[in-house]
Design a protein around this motif. Sequence first.
Motif, mmCIF file in Angstrom:
data_model
loop_
_atom_site.group_PDB
_atom_site.id
_atom_site.type_symbol
_atom_site.label_atom_id
_atom_site.label_comp_id
_atom_site.label_asym_id
_atom_site.label_seq_id
_atom_site.Cartn_x
_atom_site.Cartn_y
_atom_site.Cartn_z
ATOM 1 N N UNK A 1 0.959 -1.567 0.048
ATOM 2 C CA UNK A 1 -0.329 0.038 -0.120
ATOM 3 C C UNK A 1 1.300 1.284 -0.091
ATOM 4 N N UNK A 2 1.639 1.365 0.947
ATOM 5 C CA UNK A 2 2.596 2.335 0.285
ATOM 6 C C UNK A 2 3.576 2.728 -0.877
ATOM 7 N N UNK A 3 4.023 1.623 -1.082
ATOM 8 C CA UNK A 3 4.386 2.324 -2.524
ATOM 9 C C UNK A 3 3.605 1.827 -3.287
ATOM 10 N N UNK A 4 2.658 2.348 -3.510
ATOM 11 C CA UNK A 4 1.644 2.923 -4.445
ATOM 12 C C UNK A 4 1.060 3.565 -4.930
ATOM 13 N N UNK A 5 2.011 4.663 -3.873
ATOM 14 C CA UNK A 5 1.645 5.814 -3.543
ATOM 15 C C UNK A 5 2.292 6.565 -4.575
ATOM 16 N N UNK A 6 1.959 8.174 -4.455
ATOM 17 C CA UNK A 6 2.625 8.588 -5.003
ATOM 18 C C UNK A 6 4.328 9.120 -4.769
ATOM 19 N N UNK A 7 4.271 9.091 -3.754
ATOM 20 C CA UNK A 7 5.539 9.934 -3.167
ATOM 21 C C UNK A 7 6.351 8.732 -2.018
ATOM 22 N N UNK A 8 7.012 8.763 -2.737
ATOM 23 C CA UNK A 8 8.395 7.212 -2.167
ATOM 24 C C UNK A 8 7.977 6.910 -0.562
ATOM 25 N N UNK A 9 7.743 6.238 -0.204
ATOM 26 C CA UNK A 9 7.806 5.682 1.347
ATOM 27 C C UNK A 9 8.947 6.512 1.902
ATOM 28 N N UNK A 10 8.794 6.988 3.257
ATOM 29 C CA UNK A 10 9.846 7.541 4.157
ATOM 30 C C UNK A 10 10.104 6.976 5.191
ATOM 31 N N UNK A 11 11.890 6.097 5.586
ATOM 32 C CA UNK A 11 12.105 5.788 7.101
ATOM 33 C C UNK A 11 11.036 5.750 8.017
ATOM 34 N N UNK A 12 10.480 5.872 8.042
ATOM 35 C CA UNK A 12 9.799 6.438 9.594
ATOM 36 C C UNK A 12 8.497 5.339 9.133
ATOM 37 N N UNK A 13 7.794 5.302 7.268
ATOM 38 C CA UNK A 13 6.769 5.317 7.057
ATOM 39 C C UNK A 13 7.385 3.336 6.831
ATOM 40 N N UNK A 14 7.696 3.054 6.791
ATOM 41 C CA UNK A 14 8.355 1.578 6.800
ATOM 42 C C UNK A 14 7.976 0.841 7.770
ATOM 43 N N UNK A 15 8.762 1.556 8.745
ATOM 44 C CA UNK A 15 9.090 0.957 9.846
ATOM 45 C C UNK A 15 7.298 1.387 10.647
ATOM 46 N N UNK B 1 15.937 7.152 14.047
ATOM 47 C CA UNK B 1 16.723 7.848 14.140
ATOM 48 C C UNK B 1 18.528 6.772 13.492
ATOM 49 N N UNK B 2 18.459 5.871 14.493
ATOM 50 C CA UNK B 2 19.691 4.474 13.591
ATOM 51 C C UNK B 2 20.200 4.239 12.706
ATOM 52 N N UNK B 3 19.094 4.328 11.992
ATOM 53 C CA UNK B 3 18.706 3.814 10.463
ATOM 54 C C UNK B 3 18.970 5.183 9.635
ATOM 55 N N UNK B 4 18.922 5.802 10.189
ATOM 56 C CA UNK B 4 19.197 7.239 9.322
ATOM 57 C C UNK B 4 20.955 8.167 10.031
ATOM 58 N N UNK B 5 21.240 7.392 10.679
ATOM 59 C CA UNK B 5 22.820 7.915 11.804
ATOM 60 C C UNK B 5 24.067 7.371 10.825
ATOM 61 N N UNK C 1 23.155 -4.876 8.313
ATOM 62 C CA UNK C 1 23.295 -4.748 9.565
ATOM 63 C C UNK C 1 22.122 -3.654 10.784
ATOM 64 N N UNK C 2 21.805 -2.489 10.513
ATOM 65 C CA UNK C 2 21.215 -1.812 10.684
ATOM 66 C C UNK C 2 19.482 -2.573 10.748
ATOM 67 N N UNK C 3 19.603 -3.118 9.828
ATOM 68 C CA UNK C 3 18.411 -4.282 10.367
ATOM 69 C C UNK C 3 18.662 -5.072 11.093
ATOM 70 N N UNK C 4 19.289 -5.679 11.482
ATOM 71 C CA UNK C 4 20.110 -6.880 12.144
ATOM 72 C C UNK C 4 19.791 -6.276 13.527
ATOM 73 N N UNK C 5 19.614 -5.131 13.898
ATOM 74 C CA UNK C 5 19.780 -4.149 15.411
ATOM 75 C C UNK C 5 18.343 -4.084 15.230
ATOM 76 N N UNK C 6 17.315 -3.732 14.287
ATOM 77 C CA UNK C 6 15.998 -3.277 14.017
ATOM 78 C C UNK C 6 15.330 -4.227 14.932
#
Length: 231
Positions: free
Chosen positions: A93-107, A222-226, A176-181
């Motif tokens: 559903x997120x990926x069908x939007x005209x605007x690319x999803x943000x990190x927070x939206x994916x989370x 914050x961790x993913x975007x550090x 690595x960051x997804x592993x921590x996530x």
Amino acid sequence: MASEAATTSTRQMAGEVAGGTSYVTKQRILDVAERLFVERGFSSTSLRMITTDAEVNLAAVNYHFGSKEGMIEEVLKRRLAPLNRERVVSLDALETLSVAPTVQEILKAYISAAVKLSRDPAAGGFLFLRLLGRAFTEPNEIVKRQMQQQYDEVARRYRRAFAKALPQLPEQELIWRMHFMFGAIVYAMAGSDVMQIVASCELKDVNDFNALSERLVQFLSAGLQAPVPTV
């Protein structure tokens, strides 16, 4: 005829009679197994413990699952399959939007399905979230294999989504960051035991999964975007 008689006898021993008794028996076995796996662990829970608590005989377990390995597979699959399917649907559903999803939206798309599950005892509720904590950490090869199978698609889809949202991250760093996530989400959803140890004040919102979700999204975002470490 002898084969048919043997099959009929096995079904009767397993509790398969008219009116859906077989299904009820199977779900009762799975419910008991789920609870005991949380309390004792996968390896330390014997089939005898499960059959005693579920008030069935070993024939019922063999009929429905074939083995303890088959039972573990079913315990995990009956909750994880719909949970991860909902995560994929939310990402679609997120990926069908005209605007690319943000990190927070994916989370949020990933975490919200677990929050929904936590409120629904029929879907496993908080008990299954605790079982996930065990499943990710207990050194059991059967469990590891099942977890890899159940998370294969959802991990690939979300890794691709995060890669698009975080193009500055090298592939190894993203992994690595997804592993921590994943670890933080599972641990936080599974309980607040460590919080009770470190807290010096009365904790609020401990059982509020909406509040927990918001905190997790902020923290993990914050961790993913550090910045990428230079060492």
